[in-house]
Design an enzyme around this catalytic site. Sequence first.
Site, short mmCIF file in Angstrom:
data_model
loop_
_atom_site.label_atom_id
_atom_site.label_comp_id
_atom_site.label_asym_id
_atom_site.label_seq_id
_atom_site.Cartn_x
_atom_site.Cartn_y
_atom_site.Cartn_z
N HIS A 37 0.36 -1.15 0.32
CA HIS A 37 -0.23 0.27 0.32
C HIS A 37 0.91 1.18 -0.26
CE1 HIS A 37 -2.51 -2.71 2.64
NE2 HIS A 37 -3.23 -2.96 1.13
N GLY A 147 -2.47 -1.45 -6.91
CA GLY A 147 -1.95 -2.00 -7.08
C GLY A 147 -1.80 -3.90 -8.27
N LYS A 149 -0.36 -6.73 -7.82
CA LYS A 149 -1.57 -7.38 -7.10
C LYS A 149 -2.64 -8.33 -7.62
CE LYS A 149 -1.77 -10.50 -2.86
NZ LYS A 149 -2.55 -9.86 -2.30
N MET A 184 3.10 -9.04 -0.91
CA MET A 184 2.69 -8.53 0.56
C MET A 184 1.18 -8.77 0.12
SD MET A 184 5.29 -5.75 1.80
CE MET A 184 7.01 -6.22 2.13
N ARG A 187 -3.83 -10.16 4.50
CA ARG A 187 -3.42 -11.22 5.00
C ARG A 187 -2.83 -12.20 5.56
NH1 ARG A 187 -8.49 -10.03 0.62
NH2 ARG A 187 -10.77 -10.38 2.47
#
Length: 280
Positions: A37, A147, A149, A184, A187
């Site tokens: 983040h 992101g 991700k 990353m 969770r």
Amino acid sequence: MRLIRSIRQVKKVLSEFKKKGRTIGFVPTMGALHQGHLSLIRKARRSNGLVAVSIFVNPIQFGPREDLKSYPWDLKKDLRSCRQCGVDIIFCPSVKEMYGRDHKTSVTVKGLDSRLCGEFRPGHFQGVATVVVKLLNIIQPDTAYFGQKDAQQAIIIKKVVSDLNIPVRIEVMPIVREKDGLAMSSRNVYLNARERNNSAILRQALKAAAAMARGGAIKPAGIIKKMRKMILNKGGRAEYISIVDPQELTPLKNISGKALIALAVYFGKTRLIDNITIEA
Ligand code: AMP
């Protein structure tokens, strides 16, 4: 840094900044902030006059058996991280503030929201798209940062913004990883020590897949089989491993040109996602 909980107030404060001609960079989050983040926030800080971060655990993107109640956020810690990164405004509304008592509208992105994770999390991307559109309308940023991700999320948001003519630039930032390669995620705290060690296999499997494709393997099935085996050896249970078109998210018959390799894998009860983009 100001912590604001009401929509009216955040709109008022931001419109004053806009009048001064300062650009607004916006990072939507669900809190439990980590370096992933913070990389988005730092990028927003470098590129804008004002940085707004939202912290909102959006109930409508969680399924009935998911971790809404136990989501590991810690506002005090998040505020500290944001302050250190030079955030100007934290928007942290309540569920009631965001959805009131009679919220009826939702945003669907036909097809895209039912592929990959969407197949296993029905309604999830509708919830994400709806809250992001609401947040973009409230904050009205020049640029919003997401992101890689959450690759599917980023693709869906770009499509929503383009289809609905929302005047914002979407910037997608690279995945930030732990030293052993695990992406990353808020969770990751759910993993026990053994699961945490084993979860590094996800990145290794993605890299092995990319190497196979670079080496000339064009059939997704063989690559996926190898990945599944690597992951299973470490106790991971794959929900899906897919090699898809990076725009449409449809499975590729052959790898030629760009491809997104995406996976969701359970270690114990914890569901992890990761991905890599390759160019064969
Ligand atoms: P979340 O709080 O999980 O909704 O994530 C908020 C934003 O942070 C999303 O745009 C995510 O894609 C992004 N994000 C989460 N983890 C990472 C990571 N490891 N690297 C880069 N961005 C991330």
